[in-house]
Design an enzyme around this catalytic site. Structure first.
Site, short mmCIF file in Angstrom:
data_model
loop_
_atom_site.label_atom_id
_atom_site.label_comp_id
_atom_site.label_asym_id
_atom_site.label_seq_id
_atom_site.Cartn_x
_atom_site.Cartn_y
_atom_site.Cartn_z
N GLU A 156 -0.35 -9.45 -0.42
CA GLU A 156 -1.76 -9.77 -0.13
C GLU A 156 -2.61 -9.78 -1.40
OE1 GLU A 156 -2.27 -8.15 4.40
OE2 GLU A 156 -1.94 -6.66 2.87
N GLY A 174 0.73 -5.10 1.04
CA GLY A 174 -0.49 -5.21 0.25
C GLY A 174 -0.24 -5.86 -1.10
N GLU A 178 5.27 -4.93 7.01
CA GLU A 178 4.56 -3.84 7.69
C GLU A 178 5.11 -3.58 9.08
OE1 GLU A 178 3.15 -6.34 6.03
OE2 GLU A 178 1.39 -5.68 4.91
N ALA A 186 0.86 -1.18 0.00
CA ALA A 186 0.00 0.00 0.00
C ALA A 186 0.90 1.23 0.00
CB ALA A 186 -0.89 -0.01 1.24
N1 DAK Z 1 4.61 3.24 -0.72
C1 DAK Z 1 4.97 4.41 -1.28
N2 DAK Z 1 6.08 4.57 -2.03
C2 DAK Z 1 6.85 3.50 -2.21
C3 DAK Z 1 6.54 2.25 -1.65
C4 DAK Z 1 5.35 2.14 -0.88
N3 DAK Z 1 4.93 1.00 -0.35
N4 DAK Z 1 7.52 1.36 -1.99
C5 DAK Z 1 8.38 2.05 -2.74
N5 DAK Z 1 8.00 3.33 -2.88
C6 DAK Z 1 8.65 4.41 -3.61
C7 DAK Z 1 9.90 4.91 -2.86
O1 DAK Z 1 9.54 5.83 -1.87
C8 DAK Z 1 10.68 5.52 -3.98
O2 DAK Z 1 10.12 6.77 -4.28
P1 DAK Z 1 11.05 8.10 -4.44
O3 DAK Z 1 11.85 8.18 -3.20
O4 DAK Z 1 11.90 7.78 -5.65
O5 DAK Z 1 10.08 9.21 -4.66
C9 DAK Z 1 10.39 4.61 -5.15
O6 DAK Z 1 9.17 3.92 -4.83
C10 DAK Z 1 11.47 3.57 -5.37
O7 DAK Z 1 11.69 2.89 -4.14
P2 DAK Z 1 13.15 2.74 -3.47
O8 DAK Z 1 14.04 3.87 -3.86
O9 DAK Z 1 12.92 2.50 -2.02
O10 DAK Z 1 13.65 1.40 -4.18
P3 DAK Z 1 14.67 0.33 -3.61
O11 DAK Z 1 14.94 -0.59 -4.75
O12 DAK Z 1 15.83 0.99 -2.93
O13 DAK Z 1 13.87 -0.46 -2.48
C11 DAK Z 1 11.94 -1.62 -1.57
C12 DAK Z 1 12.77 -1.24 -2.83
C13 DAK Z 1 10.69 -2.33 -2.06
C14 DAK Z 1 12.74 -2.59 -0.70
C15 DAK Z 1 11.61 -0.33 -0.77
O14 DAK Z 1 11.04 0.62 -1.66
C16 DAK Z 1 10.63 -0.59 0.33
O15 DAK Z 1 10.99 -1.09 1.39
N6 DAK Z 1 9.35 -0.20 0.11
C17 DAK Z 1 8.32 -0.31 1.11
C18 DAK Z 1 7.85 -1.76 1.28
C19 DAK Z 1 6.83 -1.86 2.37
O16 DAK Z 1 7.05 -1.53 3.54
N7 DAK Z 1 5.66 -2.33 2.00
C20 DAK Z 1 4.52 -2.50 2.93
C21 DAK Z 1 3.71 -1.20 2.96
S1 DAK Z 1 2.38 -1.27 4.12
C22 DAK Z 1 -5.24 -1.81 3.65
C23 DAK Z 1 -4.82 -2.72 2.69
C24 DAK Z 1 -3.46 -3.01 2.58
C25 DAK Z 1 -2.55 -2.41 3.42
C26 DAK Z 1 -2.97 -1.54 4.36
C27 DAK Z 1 -4.32 -1.22 4.49
N8 DAK Z 1 -6.62 -1.49 3.77
C28 DAK Z 1 -7.60 -2.15 2.93
C29 DAK Z 1 -7.07 -0.47 4.64
C30 DAK Z 1 -1.15 -2.74 3.23
C31 DAK Z 1 -0.15 -2.09 3.87
C32 DAK Z 1 1.18 -2.13 3.29
O17 DAK Z 1 1.43 -2.71 2.26
#
Ligand code: DAK
Length: 257
Positions: free
Chosen positions: A111, A108, A131, A65
């Protein structure tokens, strides 16, 4: 800009749905989820389409997400947006959805892949529920679907440490049905979709429904449900056609009736 692309012209029976937010690693913001829901609902009611392939790009299926969109939300705002409605609608799609996953399928994104019916992973795929690292926990079914797919201990490790697993581990754990080279991933998913598209659509629909019941009910109830659907199929013309074609040693011509 459209964040979800739908293509039906190459293989009319198999629609290709692509998440198209590459700079943000296909982070699932509200717009992506709404476009995805709308695309899937439309394809579900399109009689030409018999199976759907859902994919991202080589770097990411979806990195979760959109953290930037969620970061400042309060509980009540989240509740009012009620994104779960969108996810629930996606889960109710009756046609089979095959996820072709390359790169990151996180949070997400993982998921969403698990909401699909079959996951084909490329060698570059990485699955995770990270998360916990940003102070929350899976919210779109991760704690439930992952546990049912790969078991408690592995899920606990992934959910509590945020560790990503490789495509090979995902295969060994039973999360995905096969792992193929990156360049073959979409092709392999489409091949499976085309095989399904040749089957009786009514049998496919009831079979999908029945398998999904295994995740939602106790064994007795699931078996009961399966039996009802099995009997129901004997009311279809496709059942007569399928069995007659077998006896006559020819290919069946399924009409979906
Ligand atoms: N959200 C927003 N931006 C994201 C992102 C994300 N999840 N993942 C990556 N990006 C963005 C980065 O911020 C970056 O943007 P800029 O800085 O260039 O503006 C760009 O994508 C490239 O990412 P990185 O520079 O970080 O790329 P790397 O190769 O260095 O790293 C990575 C890749 C995937 C390891 C890293 O980006 C990362 O850790 N991303 C976050 C992964 C994460 O924590 N995912 C879980 C998010 S929480 C719901 C339903 C579902 C959910 C919640 C509620 N409801 C129905 C209410 C789910 C929650 C989640 O998924």
């Amino acid at each position: 800009m459209e964040l979800v692309k739908v293509t039906t012209e190459y293989q009319p029976a198999v629609a290709l749905v692509e998440l198209n937010r590459p700079k943000e690693l296909n982070a699932l913001n509200l717009q992506v989820m709404r476009e995805l829901r709308d695309a899937l609902v439309k394809l579900d009611s399109d009689a030409e389409v018999r199976a759907i392939v859902l994919t991202g790009n080589n770097k990411a299926f979806a990195a979760g997400a959109d953290i930037k969109e969620m970061a400042n939300q309060g509980a009540i705002e989240m509740l009012k947006i009620d994104q779960f409605k969108t996810w629930d609608q996606i889960k109710k799609i009756q046609k089979p959805i095959i996820a072709a996953v390359s790169g990151f399928a996180l949070g997400g994104g993982c998921e969403l892949a698990m909401c699909c019916d079959i996951i084909v992973a490329s060698e570059s795929a990485k699955f995770g529920q990270p998360e916990i690292k940003i102070g929350v926990m899976p919210g779109a079914g991760g704690t439930q679907r992952l546990t049912r797919a790969i078991g408690k201990s592995r899920t606990m490790e992934m959910v509590l440490t945020g560790r990503f697993i490789s495509a090979e581990e995902a295969l060994q754990f039973g999360l995905v049905s096969k792992v193929v080279p990156v360049e073959c991933c979409l092709q392999e998913a489409t091949k499976i979709a085309l095989t399904i598209a040749d089957m009786s659509p009514i049998a496919v629909r009831l079979a999908k429904e029945s398998v999904n019941k295994a995740f939602e009910t106790h064994l007795d109830q699931g078996l009961h449900y399966e039996r009802k659907n099995f009997y129901l199929l004997f009311a279809s013309e496709d059942q007569k056609e399928g069995m007659t074609a077998f006896i006559e040693k020819r290919d069946p011509d399924f009409k979906g009736n």
